[in-house]
Design an enzyme around this catalytic site. Structure first.
Site, short mmCIF file in Angstrom:
data_model
loop_
_atom_site.label_atom_id
_atom_site.label_comp_id
_atom_site.label_asym_id
_atom_site.label_seq_id
_atom_site.Cartn_x
_atom_site.Cartn_y
_atom_site.Cartn_z
N THR A 167 0.80 -1.22 0.00
CA THR A 167 0.00 0.00 0.00
C THR A 167 0.84 1.28 0.00
OG1 THR A 167 -0.14 -0.14 2.42
CG2 THR A 167 -1.94 -1.12 1.15
N ASP A 168 2.15 1.16 0.26
CA ASP A 168 3.01 2.34 0.26
C ASP A 168 4.19 2.11 -0.69
OD1 ASP A 168 3.91 4.88 0.91
OD2 ASP A 168 5.08 4.19 2.62
N LEU A 169 3.89 1.62 -1.87
CA LEU A 169 4.94 1.39 -2.86
C LEU A 169 5.46 2.73 -3.37
CD1 LEU A 169 6.47 -0.84 -4.38
CD2 LEU A 169 4.75 -0.65 -6.20
N ASN A 173 11.01 2.48 -1.26
CA ASN A 173 10.71 1.12 -0.81
C ASN A 173 11.06 0.07 -1.87
OD1 ASN A 173 9.84 1.99 1.66
ND2 ASN A 173 7.69 2.11 1.07
#
Length: 258
Positions: A167-169, A173
């Site tokens: 969800t936080d690509l 990351n």
């Protein structure tokens, strides 16, 4: 992966027995002198700490809130069962992804500390990916060839084919090492979906594109152009046969010892 859990006063510890023997809560000792700023795309989410322990190169992450709420409640979360804590969930998700052969860091230990009847704080320790830099760090210094962008797309597709919703690509990351292997990191609040629907897949890709555009707009000379994104998408949109072949090759290159 074999794990064990134990309690010490108001702390609960989860350990990867393939890496550590015994309880070894000393692994969560005071490493503040080695603190380095978090490389997360969002600001104010605390720090990650790089340290050595018994010939292992490790990273300790302390869970901090981001955004407006983080200014009010920095690092305390509502306790609703140990298995629902953020560090327990991320530890087990990392273990599951590694069992699937996905290129992620190896989880080493997690700790949940109860500071009240309703609140907790926590840390997660993972093995450091050697000789690796984030995609954002690399693009700040140099451009990447088309095949690397395609391989990044292929790796993201592998995660999606295994129903992993990052969800936080973002550009911080995704990590690349000097051997050209690609890893995804930071799976806090991420999950394994029951089905590979198109909506969350598209959201992951859109989140990454916004991150790259944000870096490009705020940093002069950041090496990201629309053609790079098109190459990433071409890698992502491989056929199922090509994906299977790529998964076998990337798994062999990118898998760390369990």
């Amino acid at each position: 992966m074999q794990t064990s859990e134990y309690r010490n006063d108001n702390s609960f510890v989860l350990v990867n027995k393939n890496v550590l023997t015994g309880t070894q809560e000393c692994i969560f000792g005071d490493h503040a002198d080695n603190a380095c700023p978090d490389v997360s795309d969002d600001q104010g989410r605390g720090k990650v700490i790089f340290f050595d322990f018994e010939q292992l190169e490790l990273v300790l992450k302390r869970y901090h809130r981001g955004g407006l709420l983080g200014r009010l409640i920095k690092n305390t979360y509502l306790f609703n069962g140990l298995q629902r804590t953020r560090m327990w969930q991320e530890f087990h998700l990392l273990a599951k992804m590694r069992d699937k052969g996905l290129p992620v860091p190896r989880p080493v230990a997690a700790r949940c500390t109860r500071h009240s009847a309703f609140g907790y704080q926590g840390e997660l320790i993972i093995e450091r990916i050697p000789n690796a830099r984030t995609l954002a760090e690399i693009l700040s210094e140099e451009s990447l060839p088309d095949n690397v962008w395609q391989n990044i797309g292929l790796i993201i597709r592998r995660f999606h084919e295994n129903c992993i919703d990052h969800t936080d690509l973002n550009a911080c990351n995704i990590m690349l090492n000097t051997n050209g292997q690609i890893f995804l990191i930071d799976f806090d609040k991420c999950c394994e979906r029951k089905q590979a629907s198109k909506d969350w897949r598209a959201n992951n890709l859109a989140r990454l594109k916004r991150s790259l555009n944000k870096w490009s707009s705020r940093e002069t000379g950041f090496n990201f152009q629309s053609k790079n994104w098109n190459m990433l998408l071409s890698g992502y949109q491989t056929s199922r046969q090509q994906l299977s072949e790529g998964m076998q090759g990337q798994s062999k290159a990118g898998r760390l010892a369990s």
